[in-house]
Scaffold this active site. Structure first.
Site, PDB file in Angstrom:
ATOM      1  N   GLU A  67       0.812  -1.230   0.000  1.00  0.00           N
ATOM      2  CA  GLU A  67       0.000   0.000   0.000  1.00  0.00           C
ATOM      3  C   GLU A  67       0.844   1.277   0.000  1.00  0.00           C
ATOM      4  O   GLU A  67       0.655   2.161   0.823  1.00  0.00           O
ATOM      5  CB  GLU A  67      -0.970  -0.027   1.193  1.00  0.00           C
ATOM      6  CG  GLU A  67      -1.872  -1.254   1.157  1.00  0.00           C
ATOM      7  CD  GLU A  67      -2.749  -1.446   2.382  1.00  0.00           C
ATOM      8  OE1 GLU A  67      -2.784  -0.559   3.250  1.00  0.00           O
ATOM      9  OE2 GLU A  67      -3.404  -2.492   2.471  1.00  0.00           O
TER      10      GLU A  67
ATOM     11  N   GLU B 179      -5.768 -10.638  -1.289  1.00  0.00           N
ATOM     12  CA  GLU B 179      -6.558 -10.451  -0.058  1.00  0.00           C
ATOM     13  C   GLU B 179      -8.053 -10.431  -0.384  1.00  0.00           C
ATOM     14  O   GLU B 179      -8.786  -9.536   0.045  1.00  0.00           O
ATOM     15  CB  GLU B 179      -6.166  -9.138   0.644  1.00  0.00           C
ATOM     16  CG  GLU B 179      -4.701  -9.038   0.993  1.00  0.00           C
ATOM     17  CD  GLU B 179      -4.343  -7.770   1.780  1.00  0.00           C
ATOM     18  OE1 GLU B 179      -5.248  -7.087   2.292  1.00  0.00           O
ATOM     19  OE2 GLU B 179      -3.142  -7.476   1.868  1.00  0.00           O
TER      20      GLU B 179
END
Ligand code: G3I
Length: 344
Positions: free
Chosen positions: A151, A259
Site C-alpha cells: 500500500e 486479499e
C-alpha cells in the site's frame, strides 16, 4: 469368488488408493491438481483450533498471517522479537506441505512506536534492512513469497507520504526489494496494494507505472499483488481486470490476488448473494485462466471472525463460511470451478 475376480478387485482398489477417487478429492487436492495457489489469511490462534485446522487442511494449500508477521506483532520493541506465533504457523504449514506467504515489511500501519519515531535516512535504512534480513533469514526456504511493500500509493496513484518515504525517500522500495532478494534469493517478491485492479483508473495506472519503473531499473520484483477487497454491488469489470493482469504479464510479472473478500451491504438477500458469488467466480476464472496469474488468496475465511464489519460498518457476509463456520453457496461454487466446472 474366482481368483481372477479377486485379482481384478485388488488392482482396482490399488489404483483408487493411489490416485484417489475423483469424487472424494478434497478442495485442496483439486487446487493442487490445477496448480492453483488457493490460500487464506489466518490469525495466530487459527492453527491451534481443531475445528479451524480441519477447514484449513481440507481446503487450502497456502496460508498467510493476517497480522502475526506485521512489525508491531513480530517485533513490538526494538530489542524483542516475538517469534513464537510465526514459528508455530510456519511449522503448521510445513507439516502439511502448505505454502506460506509473508505479510508484510514496509507498511504505514501496524508498526511499533520506534518505527514511527525514526528521524534520519541512515537509521531508517539500518532498521528496515535489519527487519527484512532477520525475518527472511529465519524463514529461508520456508516462506515462498513475501509482500515486501504494501500500500505505498495514494488513491490518485502518487506515492504515499509514509514514515519510509519521509525518512529514506522514494528509493526505500529499491532498498527493501534488494535486501529481500539478498536475504532469500528463492523467495518470490511482491509489491502489494488495493484499488489497483482495473486498468484505466488512476491508482491502478500509477501502480503499473511504479512496478514497470522498478522492473525497468532492475529492482528485484517478481510480481504484484491485487488485494481485491471488493463490494458485491459493484460487478467485476472483467475487461479492465484482464487488461491489467496481461500488461503485468508483458513486463514479466506474476499477478497474485492477495486479499480477496467480497462484502455485502446489510441485510443479505438472495440477489446480493448471487452478485457476490458472481464476483468470486469471475476472479477464480481469471486466476485459473491467465498464464501469469494462478494465486487466489482470501482475507479471512469466516463471517464469524471477519475484519469487515469493524472496518466497513453496515457491511458483512464477505467470506466463504457463515457465522457458524458452515460453508456457504459461494464456497461450493468455487469448489466447482476449481474442479473444472464452468461458472453458471
Ligand atoms: O489484538 C488486539 C486485541 O488485543 C484488542 O483487544 C483489539 C481491540 O480492538 O484489537 C486487536 O488488534 C486488532 C487486530 O486487527 C487483531 O484483530 C487491531 O485493533 C486491528 O486494527 C487489526 O486490524 C487488522 C488491520 O489489517 C490493521 O489495519 C485486520 O485484522 C487485518 O485484517 C487488516 O489487514 C489489512 C492487510 O494487512 C493489508 N491490506 C488491508 C487489510 C485490511 O485492512
Amino acid at each position: 469368488m474366482k481368483r481372477t475376480t479377486i485379482l481384478f478387485l485388488s488392482i482396482l482398489l490399488g489404483i483408487i488408493s493411489l490416485t484417489g477417487c475423483p469424487g472424494s478429492r478434497s478442495v485442496r487436492e483439486r487446487a493442487d491438481k490445477r496448480n492453483l495457489t488457493y490460500g487464506m489469511s489466518v490469525q495466530a490462534g487459527d492453527v491451534l483450533d481443531p475445528d479451524t485446522i480441519s477447514i484449513l487442511e481440507d481446503n487450502f494449500n497456502l496460508l498467510v498471517p493476517e497480522n502475526t508477521m506485521k512489525w508491531v506483532n513480530i517485533r513490538p520493541t526494538k530489542g524483542f522479537w516475538n517469534w513464537s506465533d510465526m514459528d508455530n504457523m510456519v511449522a503448521f504449514a510445513q507439516k502439511r506441505k502448505m505454502r506460506m506467504k509473508g505479510h508484510t515489511f514496509v507498511w504505514h500501519q501496524q508498526n511499533p512506536p520506534y518505527v514511527y519515531s525514526l528521524k534520519t535516512r541512515e537509521e531508517a535504512i539500518a532498521l528496515l534492512t535489519d527487519q527484512i534480513t532477520s525475518v527472511m533469514t529465519r524463514y529461508k526456504g520456508k516462506i515462498y513469497e513475501y509482500d515486501v511493500c504494501n500500500e505505498v500509493l495514494n488513491e490518485d496513484g502518487t506515492m504515499r507520504d509514509t514514515i519510509w518515504y519521509k525518512t529514506i525517500g522514494p528509493d526505500y522500495l529499491d532498498i527493501a526489494f534488494r535486501t529481500a532478494r539478498a536475504a532469500d534469493p528463492d523467495a518470490r517478491l511482491i509489491l502489494n496494494d488495493y484499488s489497483n485492479e482495473y486498468a484505466g483508473t488512476p491508482k491502478a495506472d500509477g501502480f503499473y507505472a511504479l512496478a514497470k519503473d522498478l522492473k525497468d531499473r532492475g529492482v528485484p520484483i517478481d510480481g504484484v499483488g491485487l488485494q481485491m477487497h471488493l463490494m458485491a454491488q459493484d460487478p467485476v469489470s472483467e475487461e479492465a481486470l484482464l487488461e491489467n493482469v496481461r500488461r503485468f504479464g508483458d513486463l514479466g510479472l506474476f499477478v497474485s490476488f492477495t486479499e480477496i473478500d467480497v462484502r455485502v451491504a446489510n441485510p443479505l438477500t438472495a440477489e446480493k448473494e448471487a452478485e457476490q458469488i458472481d464476483a468470486y467466480s469471475k476472479l477464480m476464472e481469471i486466476a485459473l485462466g491467465e498464464k501469469n496469474a494462478g494465486s487466489f488468496i482470501m482475507w479471512g475465511f469466516s463471517d464469524k471472525r471477519s475484519w469487515i464489519p469493524r472496518a466497513f460498518p453496515g457491511f458483512g457476509f464477505a467470506h466463504l463460511y457463515d457465522q457458524n463456520d458452515k460453508p456457504k453457496p459461494v464456497y461450493f461454487r468455487l469448489k466447482d470451478i476449481i474442479s473444472g466446472k464452468k461458472a453458471k
